[in-house]
Write a protein that holds these residues in place. Sequence first.
Motif, PDB file in Angstrom:
ATOM      1  N   MET A   1     -41.839  20.505   9.956  1.00  0.00           N
ATOM      2  CA  MET A   1     -42.922  19.858   9.222  1.00  0.00           C
ATOM      3  C   MET A   1     -42.420  19.447   7.830  1.00  0.00           C
ATOM      4  N   LYS A   2     -42.705  18.222   7.459  1.00  0.00           N
ATOM      5  CA  LYS A   2     -42.275  17.707   6.156  1.00  0.00           C
ATOM      6  C   LYS A   2     -43.110  18.291   5.034  1.00  0.00           C
ATOM      7  N   GLN A   3     -42.449  18.476   3.920  1.00  0.00           N
ATOM      8  CA  GLN A   3     -43.191  18.861   2.733  1.00  0.00           C
ATOM      9  C   GLN A   3     -43.871  17.614   2.176  1.00  0.00           C
ATOM     10  N   GLU A   4     -44.996  17.829   1.530  1.00  0.00           N
ATOM     11  CA  GLU A   4     -45.756  16.718   0.958  1.00  0.00           C
ATOM     12  C   GLU A   4     -45.848  16.871  -0.543  1.00  0.00           C
ATOM     13  N   VAL A   5     -45.921  15.741  -1.199  1.00  0.00           N
ATOM     14  CA  VAL A   5     -46.233  15.711  -2.618  1.00  0.00           C
ATOM     15  C   VAL A   5     -47.348  14.680  -2.790  1.00  0.00           C
ATOM     16  N   SER A   6     -48.333  15.047  -3.581  1.00  0.00           N
ATOM     17  CA  SER A   6     -49.457  14.144  -3.846  1.00  0.00           C
ATOM     18  C   SER A   6     -49.472  13.788  -5.320  1.00  0.00           C
ATOM     19  N   SER A   7     -49.898  12.579  -5.595  1.00  0.00           N
ATOM     20  CA  SER A   7     -49.930  12.102  -6.970  1.00  0.00           C
ATOM     21  C   SER A   7     -51.130  11.177  -7.151  1.00  0.00           C
ATOM     22  N   PHE A   8     -51.420  10.861  -8.405  1.00  0.00           N
ATOM     23  CA  PHE A   8     -52.538   9.975  -8.750  1.00  0.00           C
ATOM     24  C   PHE A   8     -52.035   8.897  -9.690  1.00  0.00           C
ATOM     25  N   TRP A   9     -52.509   7.675  -9.457  1.00  0.00           N
ATOM     26  CA  TRP A   9     -52.206   6.577 -10.365  1.00  0.00           C
ATOM     27  C   TRP A   9     -53.438   5.689 -10.479  1.00  0.00           C
ATOM     28  N   TYR A  10     -53.776   5.343 -11.722  1.00  0.00           N
ATOM     29  CA  TYR A  10     -54.866   4.399 -11.962  1.00  0.00           C
ATOM     30  C   TYR A  10     -54.415   3.401 -13.012  1.00  0.00           C
TER      31      TYR A  10
END
Length: 77
Positions: free
Chosen positions: A1-10
């Motif tokens: 299973m791949k590791q995930e990274v989440s981010s935010f951009w506005y």
Amino acid sequence: MKQEVSSFWYTPKGYKGIGLMELLSIKSFLDNNYKFILYTYNLDDKIFNKLNEIFDDFELRDANEIVSFDEYFSDDR
């Protein structure tokens, strides 16, 4: 299973958008076998949609899933 990274951009109206350094950061995560999830209110952004089209491990999501745009604020002190 791949590791995930989440981010935010506005990107507020009147501003250019995401910069080269931020794009290189996203690309670095993708190159190192991470799934990159980007939350944004700018779902119609051409660059984000191109990343979504090119990379299988890039996912564009609506930031309204987390915080409604009506409740979003920033502090530019």
